[in-house]
Motif scaffolding. Structure first.
Motif, short mmCIF file in Angstrom:
data_model
loop_
_atom_site.label_atom_id
_atom_site.label_comp_id
_atom_site.label_asym_id
_atom_site.label_seq_id
_atom_site.Cartn_x
_atom_site.Cartn_y
_atom_site.Cartn_z
N ALA A 69 0.87 -0.94 0.21
CA ALA A 69 0.12 -0.09 0.06
C ALA A 69 0.80 1.49 -0.03
N THR A 70 0.46 2.02 -0.56
CA THR A 70 1.32 3.02 -0.57
C THR A 70 0.59 4.38 0.16
N ALA A 71 1.30 5.05 1.15
CA ALA A 71 0.20 6.30 2.32
C ALA A 71 0.51 7.23 2.07
N ASP A 72 -0.51 8.13 1.90
CA ASP A 72 -1.12 9.55 1.23
C ASP A 72 -0.58 10.53 2.23
N ASN A 73 -0.30 9.69 3.34
CA ASN A 73 0.42 11.20 4.80
C ASN A 73 1.39 10.46 4.62
N LEU A 74 2.66 10.11 3.64
CA LEU A 74 3.98 9.55 4.39
C LEU A 74 4.63 11.04 4.96
N GLU A 75 5.18 12.14 4.04
CA GLU A 75 5.56 12.72 3.94
C GLU A 75 5.10 13.62 5.28
N ASP A 76 3.81 13.71 5.85
CA ASP A 76 3.55 14.29 7.39
C ASP A 76 4.58 13.84 8.67
N PHE A 77 5.49 12.32 7.99
CA PHE A 77 6.32 11.54 9.42
C PHE A 77 7.83 12.07 8.84
N SER A 78 8.57 12.32 10.13
CA SER A 78 10.15 12.28 10.33
C SER A 78 11.06 11.13 9.49
N GLU A 79 9.68 10.40 10.30
CA GLU A 79 10.76 8.95 9.84
C GLU A 79 10.11 7.76 10.23
N GLU A 80 10.20 6.64 8.76
CA GLU A 80 9.41 5.58 8.54
C GLU A 80 9.43 4.79 9.50
N ILE A 84 1.98 3.02 12.27
CA ILE A 84 0.70 2.63 12.46
C ILE A 84 -0.47 2.48 10.94
N VAL A 85 -1.14 1.15 10.54
CA VAL A 85 -2.18 2.48 9.46
C VAL A 85 -3.13 2.33 10.61
N GLU A 86 -3.40 3.81 10.64
CA GLU A 86 -4.71 4.42 11.06
C GLU A 86 -5.87 4.03 10.39
N LYS A 87 -6.09 4.46 8.98
CA LYS A 87 -6.97 3.78 8.36
C LYS A 87 -6.75 3.36 7.16
N THR A 88 -7.09 2.67 6.47
CA THR A 88 -7.30 1.48 4.63
C THR A 88 -8.04 2.62 3.94
N ILE A 89 -8.07 3.36 3.43
CA ILE A 89 -8.51 4.52 2.18
C ILE A 89 -9.12 3.55 0.90
N GLU A 90 -8.07 2.66 0.47
CA GLU A 90 -8.17 1.91 -0.45
C GLU A 90 -7.78 0.75 -0.17
N PRO A 91 -8.20 -0.99 0.16
CA PRO A 91 -7.97 -2.18 -0.02
C PRO A 91 -7.14 -2.43 -1.02
N GLY A 103 -3.08 -1.22 -1.94
CA GLY A 103 -3.61 -0.18 -1.29
C GLY A 103 -3.39 1.23 -0.98
N ARG A 104 -4.11 1.93 -0.65
CA ARG A 104 -4.32 3.35 -0.03
C ARG A 104 -4.27 3.86 1.36
N VAL A 105 -3.19 4.31 2.15
CA VAL A 105 -3.76 4.24 3.92
C VAL A 105 -3.06 5.68 4.75
N LEU A 106 -3.88 5.66 5.48
CA LEU A 106 -3.18 6.96 5.93
C LEU A 106 -2.92 6.50 7.36
N LEU A 107 -1.38 6.99 8.09
CA LEU A 107 -0.87 6.53 9.11
C LEU A 107 -0.87 7.91 9.94
N THR A 108 -0.21 6.68 11.40
CA THR A 108 0.00 7.54 12.51
C THR A 108 1.18 6.40 13.05
N THR A 109 1.52 7.46 14.42
CA THR A 109 3.05 6.51 15.11
C THR A 109 1.99 5.47 16.15
N GLN A 110 2.72 4.92 16.65
CA GLN A 110 2.59 4.36 17.73
C GLN A 110 2.15 4.99 19.15
#
Length: 112
Positions: A69-80, A84-91, A103-110
């Motif tokens: 999956a690709t993360a739509d908001n990956l650029e919001d984080f300084s480290e990879e 954690i996947v907060e929400k699946t946008i597309e499976p 798929g496409r996802v939105l991320l958050t940190t632990q």
């Protein structure tokens, strides 16, 4: 097979939106609509399976190089690391252990 995969993803997204929308419906109608969503989700899984496809979601899973999956908001984080996947946008759509459509996802940190 690409068209069938895309159709499955669009149906999945429609069901997700419909699930959120029934929260706005009066209680008297909500259980009937929720049952319709459950039935439609089972139908989608069954039809996808008949086509040899599996829809994969990632909610709550660690995000890294192996996640199809690709993360739509990956650029919001300084480290990879620690994402954690907060929400699946597309499976993701998988057939015979091969990714047909990522798929496409939105991320958050632990620690959020």
């Amino acid at each position: 097979m690409g068209i069938v995969a895309k159709l499955c993803v669009e149906q999945w997204k429609l069901l997700q939106r419909f699930s959120k929308a029934i929260e706005l419906v009066p209680d008297a109608d909500r259980s009937r609509l929720a049952a319709q969503i459950r039935y439609s989700e089972l139908q989608l899984q069954s039809l996808a399976s008949e086509a040899g496809l599996k829809l994969v979601t990632f909610d709550g899973e660690s995000f890294g190089a192996g996640v199809p999956a690709t993360a739509d908001n990956l650029e919001d984080f300084s480290e990879e690391e620690g994402l954690i996947v907060e929400k699946t946008i597309e499976p993701a759509v998988v057939r015979d252990m091969r990714v047909i459509q990522p798929g496409r996802v939105l991320l958050t940190t632990q620690n959020q």
